[in-house]
Design a protein around this motif. Sequence first.
Motif, short mmCIF file in Angstrom:
data_model
loop_
_atom_site.label_atom_id
_atom_site.label_comp_id
_atom_site.label_asym_id
_atom_site.label_seq_id
_atom_site.Cartn_x
_atom_site.Cartn_y
_atom_site.Cartn_z
N HIS A 1 -10.16 -14.20 -10.87
CA HIS A 1 -9.47 -15.06 -9.90
C HIS A 1 -10.52 -15.67 -8.98
N THR A 2 -10.11 -16.69 -8.25
CA THR A 2 -10.99 -17.34 -7.26
C THR A 2 -11.05 -16.46 -6.00
N SER A 3 -12.17 -16.54 -5.29
CA SER A 3 -12.39 -15.71 -4.10
C SER A 3 -11.15 -15.64 -3.20
N ILE B 1 -4.82 -22.00 -8.76
CA ILE B 1 -6.02 -22.14 -7.93
C ILE B 1 -7.26 -21.94 -8.82
N VAL B 2 -8.25 -22.80 -8.64
CA VAL B 2 -9.49 -22.70 -9.42
C VAL B 2 -10.71 -22.79 -8.50
N SER B 3 -11.86 -22.41 -9.04
CA SER B 3 -13.10 -22.37 -8.25
C SER B 3 -13.81 -23.72 -8.34
N GLY B 4 -13.25 -24.70 -7.67
CA GLY B 4 -13.76 -26.07 -7.75
C GLY B 4 -13.10 -26.82 -8.90
N GLU C 1 -3.37 -16.33 -10.58
CA GLU C 1 -2.73 -17.62 -10.26
C GLU C 1 -3.23 -18.19 -8.95
N GLY C 2 -3.64 -17.32 -8.04
CA GLY C 2 -4.08 -17.76 -6.73
C GLY C 2 -3.26 -17.12 -5.62
N HIS C 3 -3.78 -17.21 -4.40
CA HIS C 3 -3.16 -16.60 -3.22
C HIS C 3 -1.81 -17.31 -2.99
N PRO C 4 -0.70 -16.58 -3.00
CA PRO C 4 0.61 -17.27 -2.94
C PRO C 4 0.78 -18.28 -1.81
N PRO C 5 0.37 -17.96 -0.56
CA PRO C 5 0.58 -19.00 0.48
C PRO C 5 -0.25 -20.26 0.25
N LEU C 6 -1.40 -20.13 -0.39
CA LEU C 6 -2.19 -21.32 -0.67
C LEU C 6 -1.51 -22.16 -1.75
N ARG C 7 -0.94 -21.49 -2.75
CA ARG C 7 -0.21 -22.23 -3.79
C ARG C 7 0.99 -22.94 -3.18
#
Lengths: 400, 400
Positions: free
Chosen positions: A263-265, A95-98, A72-78
């Motif tokens: 997942h994205t980096s 979160i996606v890679s672009g 899903e992505g890094h929680p604080p970034l979401r």
Amino acid sequence: MVDWAAHAAARTSRLKPSAIREILKLTQRGDVISFAGGLPSPDLFPTTTIGAATERVLRRHGATALQYSTTEGHPPLREWVAARYANVAADDVQIVSGSQQGLDLVAKCYLDPGDAVVVAAPTYTGALRAFDPYQVRYRTVETDDDGMVPEALEAALAAGAKLLYVIPNFDNPTGTHLSLERRHAVVELAGRYGVPILEDDPYGELRFEGAELPHLRDLAPERVIHAGTFSKTLVPGFRLAWLIASPEALEPIRRAKQAADLHTSTFVQAIAVEITADGFLDEHLVKIRDHYRSQRGYLLDALDRELGGGDGFHWTRPSGGMFVWMTVPSAADGTPADTTALAHDAVAAGVAYVPGESFYPDGGGLDGLRLSYSVATPEQINTGIARLGELLRRATLRDV
Amino acid sequence: MVDWAAHAAARTSRLKPSAIREILKLTQRGDVISFAGGLPSPDLFPTTTIGAATERVLRRHGATALQYSTTEGHPPLREWVAARYANVAADDVQIVSGSQQGLDLVAKCYLDPGDAVVVAAPTYTGALRAFDPYQVRYRTVETDDDGMVPEALEAALAAGAKLLYVIPNFDNPTGTHLSLERRHAVVELAGRYGVPILEDDPYGELRFEGAELPHLRDLAPERVIHAGTFSKTLVPGFRLAWLIASPEALEPIRRAKQAADLHTSTFVQAIAVEITADGFLDEHLVKIRDHYRSQRGYLLDALDRELGGGDGFHWTRPSGGMFVWMTVPSAADGTPADTTALAHDAVAAGVAYVPGESFYPDGGGLDGLRLSYSVATPEQINTGIARLGELLRRATLRDV
């Protein structure tokens, strides 16, 4: 020996190399002034801020920032992404890679072979490239200086469609944005015909003037998958972007993302959190908007000077983003314009643009061309547009 | 309202969430000793080296390292990758966002719905997840302690296949590697039946003992797409890996990569170049191999102690990588083992593994389980395997 071409899946026949990338290769010659690329200006990259953020991430969170992470992505970034929108929770963020990956995943999850996608004509060539391998058909919608024309949109939706793709703000390639009235019309029509909307918004934060307009997602959160990105506001080299939609809409997308790249980096996600934590992006956006606003001014002034003589050349006057779209009149002897053929003459004359054809899924656009003002200096803009103006006046048999 | 589930593409019905990720969620309880995850040990992440490399990249190459880049990958990284292999040129290298993306792109370009993929049983669950959305069928190949059994492989290929997927080194989940003789047999059989090979090699550099064996690509460069990665040797959080194949084989993959995400993060590619430029990785690998070799020893010793009593428990003895595969005998009363059902009892008893079923595309594997020794401490290994041993002896009605 393996005959790889014979072995390839049927969908690969729809994979085309990007025409823009082919043109960019031609413009590597030092004396060509390029309005072709859509690259953000590297002068605006906050290199020092990124360095300091990376240092803090590695010192404080090295073990987690370098490890595998959640799909899903890094929680604080979401959390941060959610907070930048109205009525969005972290669970609505993927979160996606672009953005390009966002477009690919939406197509992978919601488009079967033969399905129809409604797109503006012209539209972003990268979206067509993302959708193509899923073997879709296109229904194109006429646009004017306010974006998609509602009557044309209704006709396309009424003909049957699985997805509506829209760039509401400072469109690539036209630079135009959908008026408020048109935004309401778009979501109303999509609702009436039961079609979900993919709202691609890489340029929305690059508004030069005028009031911010609501996202399509704000008007119809249950119907819209919204794509946002750091590529035009922070740096494209992170390949960091997001989709916003209801958890139901995101559910297959999350499984597809896990299958596509886990997942994205984690590393770039953690750095982005660190950079944005203290409000840096909003300060930085002021600088970015100022820069592109000036650039737009140089380009429009040069175009007015070189081609503003009432000879039938038309171009958009964007209120944000990076692009101007020009349409070229037929020649004085009636010969229709052909910006694809002219592109090679242009490079020979030391100026590059992207031919309009690249932005039409089913042919057309031979009278159009895209100009980007993002990276040229004011002097290059003046010289380059003088070259382009002379070429176009000559090609259309106007006074030189 | 949009009924997203009804709107989803047919291929999404094949998208399953990873069973491993579901189990990892259960093991977040502090008192569960987990052998379930395949995470590299964060103690081995070269955080200081990464920080220094990032600082140099931003100082020297900030404008290019943060900009859009070429789909093929950052040229110096492709050169570095090529130089680590025999007879590989930079043109044979495609940078991808983790091996998982490599598997996805190969499937996207070479598998049509209904095509058969030959895989070992058991095999890497992430590969099955990558292939599944392309609506493929599987032909499974029996394995023993030397990898795929050639007679079984031939039967699968003879039945008709579009792709052969192989993990030749320190397989996930079994930990075994293909012997030299078997490597020759695999490429000979694939050649005879005209089937390309996808060689997935995340663990090849984690060899603890014995001579390095040739890659399948070394034996048949024209037939093999090879996947390598930094995830197990440097850090997984970069999401940085590569495919190696002939330019003909890579041609559709490059177009698919461009459509899927334009390119892999320029920033992490530039950092990887900086880190690896001076031979750092080879020094670092010595440390990594030493660590995992010790870890393997602790796990095998504990297994010998707890379950080595001749009761029919079998496990592999890997010469590299991160995994041991165990098969559990039927209970003394003849009831077959069911490691899926037992997994919940195991978590309740404070120990976690991945049930074998996850690694079989078409059912099966209920007598198998995967143990990873990568992150537990020696004390945790001893305690965790004691718990597991007691559970398994009790479940199979052996002496407790």
